[in-house]
Design a protein around this motif. Sequence first.
Motif, PDB file in Angstrom:
ATOM      1  N   PRO A  16       0.412  -0.699   0.193  1.00 45.07           N
ATOM      2  CA  PRO A  16       0.117   0.185  -0.510  1.00 45.07           C
ATOM      3  C   PRO A  16       1.022   1.387   0.088  1.00 45.07           C
ATOM      4  CG  PRO A  16      -1.328  -1.457   2.001  1.00 45.07           C
ATOM      5  CD  PRO A  16       0.679  -2.064   1.284  1.00 45.07           C
ATOM      6  N   THR A  17       0.830   2.098  -0.637  1.00 47.97           N
ATOM      7  CA  THR A  17       1.016   3.265  -0.633  1.00 47.97           C
ATOM      8  C   THR A  17       0.149   5.468  -0.100  1.00 47.97           C
ATOM      9  OG1 THR A  17      -0.579   4.295  -2.759  1.00 47.97           O
ATOM     10  CG2 THR A  17       2.127   2.564  -2.835  1.00 47.97           C
ATOM     11  N   ASP A  18      -0.698   4.680   0.503  1.00 46.94           N
ATOM     12  CA  ASP A  18      -1.042   5.929   1.537  1.00 46.94           C
ATOM     13  C   ASP A  18      -0.381   6.064   2.345  1.00 46.94           C
ATOM     14  OD1 ASP A  18      -1.758   2.936   2.453  1.00 46.94           O
ATOM     15  OD2 ASP A  18      -3.086   4.125   3.802  1.00 46.94           O
ATOM     16  N   GLY A  19      -0.018   7.728   3.259  1.00 52.24           N
ATOM     17  CA  GLY A  19       0.502   7.764   4.530  1.00 52.24           C
ATOM     18  C   GLY A  19       2.043   7.900   3.494  1.00 52.24           C
ATOM     19  N   TRP A  20       2.586   8.915   4.363  1.00 49.48           N
ATOM     20  CA  TRP A  20       4.197   8.992   4.480  1.00 49.48           C
ATOM     21  C   TRP A  20       4.895   7.914   5.623  1.00 49.48           C
ATOM     22  CZ3 TRP A  20       5.443  10.446  -0.086  1.00 49.48           C
ATOM     23  CH2 TRP A  20       4.941  10.930  -0.932  1.00 49.48           C
ATOM     24  N   ASP A  21       5.033   7.354   5.320  1.00 49.85           N
ATOM     25  CA  ASP A  21       5.414   6.088   6.598  1.00 49.85           C
ATOM     26  C   ASP A  21       5.985   5.363   5.704  1.00 49.85           C
ATOM     27  OD1 ASP A  21       6.510   3.885   8.290  1.00 49.85           O
ATOM     28  OD2 ASP A  21       3.947   2.864   8.656  1.00 49.85           O
ATOM     29  N   GLN A  56       0.039  20.552   4.001  1.00 43.76           N
ATOM     30  CA  GLN A  56       0.447  18.788   3.200  1.00 43.76           C
ATOM     31  C   GLN A  56       1.057  17.942   4.004  1.00 43.76           C
ATOM     32  OE1 GLN A  56       1.857  20.063  -0.978  1.00 43.76           O
ATOM     33  NE2 GLN A  56       1.596  21.742  -0.976  1.00 43.76           N
ATOM     34  N   THR A  57       0.063  17.740   4.939  1.00 42.55           N
ATOM     35  CA  THR A  57       0.917  16.580   5.808  1.00 42.55           C
ATOM     36  C   THR A  57       0.751  15.904   5.337  1.00 42.55           C
ATOM     37  OG1 THR A  57       0.222  16.862   8.501  1.00 42.55           O
ATOM     38  CG2 THR A  57      -1.727  15.826   6.637  1.00 42.55           C
ATOM     39  N   GLY A  58       0.210  14.748   4.315  1.00 46.64           N
ATOM     40  CA  GLY A  58       0.277  13.698   4.290  1.00 46.64           C
ATOM     41  C   GLY A  58      -0.593  12.485   5.125  1.00 46.64           C
ATOM     42  N   GLY A  59       0.254  11.443   5.605  1.00 48.89           N
ATOM     43  CA  GLY A  59      -0.516  10.620   6.689  1.00 48.89           C
ATOM     44  C   GLY A  59      -1.122  11.280   7.786  1.00 48.89           C
ATOM     45  N   GLY A  60       0.106  12.159   7.853  1.00 50.67           N
ATOM     46  CA  GLY A  60       0.161  12.946   9.264  1.00 50.67           C
ATOM     47  C   GLY A  60       1.298  12.745  10.161  1.00 50.67           C
ATOM     48  N   THR A  81      -3.481  20.945   5.974  1.00 53.21           N
ATOM     49  CA  THR A  81      -4.234  20.643   5.221  1.00 53.21           C
ATOM     50  C   THR A  81      -3.862  19.468   4.546  1.00 53.21           C
ATOM     51  OG1 THR A  81      -2.686  22.080   3.922  1.00 53.21           O
ATOM     52  CG2 THR A  81      -4.643  22.793   4.955  1.00 53.21           C
ATOM     53  N   GLU A  82      -4.451  18.571   3.372  1.00 59.02           N
ATOM     54  CA  GLU A  82      -4.247  17.190   3.034  1.00 59.02           C
ATOM     55  C   GLU A  82      -4.529  16.879   2.061  1.00 59.02           C
ATOM     56  OE1 GLU A  82      -2.126  14.358   1.163  1.00 59.02           O
ATOM     57  OE2 GLU A  82      -1.515  15.753   2.782  1.00 59.02           O
ATOM     58  N   GLY A  83      -4.395  17.607   0.477  1.00 61.57           N
ATOM     59  CA  GLY A  83      -4.808  16.600  -0.681  1.00 61.57           C
ATOM     60  C   GLY A  83      -5.489  15.945  -1.662  1.00 61.57           C
ATOM     61  N   TRP A  84      -4.888  14.238  -1.017  1.00 61.55           N
ATOM     62  CA  TRP A  84      -5.497  13.082  -1.300  1.00 61.55           C
ATOM     63  C   TRP A  84      -6.487  12.246  -0.179  1.00 61.55           C
ATOM     64  CZ3 TRP A  84      -2.019   7.797  -1.155  1.00 61.55           C
ATOM     65  CH2 TRP A  84      -2.627   7.036  -2.084  1.00 61.55           C
ATOM     66  N   PRO A  85      -7.400  11.726  -0.753  1.00 64.45           N
ATOM     67  CA  PRO A  85      -8.675  12.033   0.448  1.00 64.45           C
ATOM     68  C   PRO A  85      -7.867  10.388   0.658  1.00 64.45           C
ATOM     69  CG  PRO A  85      -9.708  12.213  -2.272  1.00 64.45           C
ATOM     70  CD  PRO A  85      -7.309  12.065  -2.465  1.00 64.45           C
ATOM     71  N   PRO A  86      -7.087   9.178   0.912  1.00 57.75           N
ATOM     72  CA  PRO A  86      -6.793   8.501   1.880  1.00 57.75           C
ATOM     73  C   PRO A  86      -5.847   8.824   2.539  1.00 57.75           C
ATOM     74  CG  PRO A  86      -6.800   7.347  -0.762  1.00 57.75           C
ATOM     75  CD  PRO A  86      -6.975   8.972  -0.886  1.00 57.75           C
ATOM     76  N   ASN A  87      -4.900   9.836   2.942  1.00 56.17           N
ATOM     77  CA  ASN A  87      -4.624   9.769   4.006  1.00 56.17           C
ATOM     78  C   ASN A  87      -5.333  11.290   4.793  1.00 56.17           C
ATOM     79  OD1 ASN A  87      -1.493   9.168   2.825  1.00 56.17           O
ATOM     80  ND2 ASN A  87      -0.782  10.833   1.756  1.00 56.17           N
ATOM     81  N   VAL A  88      -6.229  11.914   4.028  1.00 54.22           N
ATOM     82  CA  VAL A  88      -7.117  12.442   4.938  1.00 54.22           C
ATOM     83  C   VAL A  88      -7.625  12.086   6.030  1.00 54.22           C
ATOM     84  CG1 VAL A  88      -9.164  13.739   4.852  1.00 54.22           C
ATOM     85  CG2 VAL A  88      -7.797  14.429   2.771  1.00 54.22           C
ATOM     86  N   ALA A  89      -8.077  11.066   5.340  1.00 51.86           N
ATOM     87  CA  ALA A  89      -8.572   9.874   6.457  1.00 51.86           C
ATOM     88  C   ALA A  89      -6.838   9.246   7.807  1.00 51.86           C
ATOM     89  CB  ALA A  89      -9.490   9.003   5.914  1.00 51.86           C
ATOM     90  N   ARG A  90      -5.866   8.975   6.736  1.00 48.90           N
ATOM     91  CA  ARG A  90      -5.111   8.601   7.672  1.00 48.90           C
ATOM     92  C   ARG A  90      -5.185   9.250   8.986  1.00 48.90           C
ATOM     93  NH1 ARG A  90      -0.931   4.186   6.404  1.00 48.90           N
ATOM     94  NH2 ARG A  90       0.495   4.283   7.286  1.00 48.90           N
TER      95      ARG A  90
END
Length: 263
Positions: A16-21, A56-60, A81-90
């Motif tokens: 999976p590619t969501d978030g910035w982990d 642009q916090t990514g996955g926070g 703020t974050e622009g990519w929906p999967p990252n907003v939820a994360r």
Amino acid sequence: MDRTFEELVAEGAAVPTDGWDFSWFAGRATEERPEWGYARSAGERLARARAALDLQTGGGEVLDFALRQAAPARPTLLAATEGWPPNVARATALLAPHGAVVVAAPDTAPLPFADASFDLVLSRHPVTPVWPEIARVLRPGGTYFAQHVGPASAFELVEHFLGPQPEAVRGGRDPEREREGAEAAGLEVEELRTARLRMEFYDIAAVVHFLRKVIWMVPGFTVEAYEERLRTLHEEVTAGGPFVAHSTRHLFVARKPAPETIA
């Protein structure tokens, strides 16, 4: 037993590619870190801030780390703020315990906050710093503290897939041009430091996952479209050791001037 090209590529394509982990890369790729320690320094600033915004916090993940460094102190008002929906939820799930509000907002759109709302604006690796908006939401005397991606970052890897890039592309994200943009928006640049950092990729799975995760490196990247170049790189790594590239980063610290007082 050595794993095949097909097995490694399939693994890199499945992560999976969501978030910035980036913990998945442990043992598969490395990147030097700048000496200034962005997340730790951000934590020190958060401990003193009253109202803070992370763009642009990514996955926070980075903001979460910085807030843990700041604890028990933290801003009274905290937003991201974050622009990519999967990252907003994360990011919402990760940052809610800190009292942060995560707002879905496109990277280059006007910020959905009132003028002079924050005394600290943070960002780690923004796609594009929108200087007029950053200046607008900062309070007089407030600070923009960020780590930006620099010019020609990881271009050894980019050019392996895309071939030699024109100078106009290689020179994008130039820190001096960013200084000019910040100053044109009315900010005073207090510190601008640059770094060139060694990256190593130990297998082709790491390359595949990296290019799927950092999508602006090779736009439109898919395993199918670049299978031949992936196979060539796999053979090089297998025969000669890690593929080496160099990332570029710059630390950007700017302040919104406070109005002069009359004695």
